[in-house]
Design a protein around this motif. Structure first.
Motif, PDB file in Angstrom:
ATOM      1  N   GLN A  15       0.813  -1.247  -0.022  1.00 31.63           N
ATOM      2  CA  GLN A  15      -0.117  -0.114   0.114  1.00 31.63           C
ATOM      3  C   GLN A  15       0.805   1.115   0.052  1.00 31.63           C
ATOM      4  O   GLN A  15       0.392   2.504  -0.047  1.00 31.63           O
ATOM      5  N   VAL A  16       2.189   1.111   0.051  1.00 35.75           N
ATOM      6  CA  VAL A  16       2.898   2.230   0.259  1.00 35.75           C
ATOM      7  C   VAL A  16       2.931   3.365  -0.873  1.00 35.75           C
ATOM      8  O   VAL A  16       2.857   4.682  -0.672  1.00 35.75           O
ATOM      9  N   GLY A  50       7.596  -3.185  11.796  1.00 37.05           N
ATOM     10  CA  GLY A  50       8.975  -2.855  11.782  1.00 37.05           C
ATOM     11  C   GLY A  50       9.648  -1.919  10.996  1.00 37.05           C
ATOM     12  O   GLY A  50      10.675  -1.491  10.998  1.00 37.05           O
ATOM     13  N   TYR A  51       8.527  -0.826  10.497  1.00 39.61           N
ATOM     14  CA  TYR A  51       9.179   0.370   9.974  1.00 39.61           C
ATOM     15  C   TYR A  51       8.888   1.681  11.246  1.00 39.61           C
ATOM     16  O   TYR A  51       8.170   2.629  10.972  1.00 39.61           O
ATOM     17  N   LEU A  78       9.166  11.843   5.117  1.00 37.84           N
ATOM     18  CA  LEU A  78       8.193  10.665   5.226  1.00 37.84           C
ATOM     19  C   LEU A  78       8.124  10.145   3.879  1.00 37.84           C
ATOM     20  O   LEU A  78       8.100   8.844   3.783  1.00 37.84           O
ATOM     21  N   ASP A  79       7.976  10.881   2.958  1.00 36.99           N
ATOM     22  CA  ASP A  79       7.929  10.120   1.256  1.00 36.99           C
ATOM     23  C   ASP A  79       9.209   9.525   1.039  1.00 36.99           C
ATOM     24  O   ASP A  79       9.107   8.433   0.438  1.00 36.99           O
ATOM     25  N   SER A  84      11.590   4.232   0.153  1.00 38.20           N
ATOM     26  CA  SER A  84      12.494   3.017   0.493  1.00 38.20           C
ATOM     27  C   SER A  84      12.004   1.961   0.539  1.00 38.20           C
ATOM     28  O   SER A  84      12.513   0.567   0.227  1.00 38.20           O
ATOM     29  N   ILE A  85      10.857   1.831   1.157  1.00 34.62           N
ATOM     30  CA  ILE A  85       9.935   0.560   1.194  1.00 34.62           C
ATOM     31  C   ILE A  85       9.553   0.136  -0.041  1.00 34.62           C
ATOM     32  O   ILE A  85       9.462  -1.072  -0.625  1.00 34.62           O
TER      33      ILE A  85
END
Length: 87
Positions: A15-16, A50-51, A78-79, A84-85
């Motif tokens: 969903q990122v 875990g983030y 934040l973006d 990075s995820i």
């Protein structure tokens, strides 16, 4: 239980891109309510998977908006972490 958490974490990661799009649209529209709502959501759920860094950045953004401070740098951070995820 561990398999369920792994599944939920994978769903979060999937969903990122949507979270990034919502953040971008809200920032471009100067919709502080939406920025704050998304930041609040991410501050709560990201650490569960875990983030912690994403959760902390989201909390920083939420706090900046709440305080009426310039929140552009917090939104960019934040973006960046969300990207990075996604990568």
């Amino acid at each position: 239980m561990k398999a369920k958490m792994h599944e939920l974490a994978a769903r979060f990661a999937a969903q990122v891109g949507n979270y990034r799009a919502v953040l971008e649209q809200a920032m471009n529209a100067n919709d502080l309510g939406e920025v704050q709502a998304l930041a609040h959501k991410l501050a709560g759920i990201a650490p569960m998977f875990g983030y912690e860094n994403v959760g902390n950045a989201a909390l920083d953004l939420e706090d900046a908006v709440s305080a009426g401070e310039n929140h552009s740098a917090a939104a960019q951070q934040l973006d960046f972490l969300l990207a990075s995820i996604e990568a």
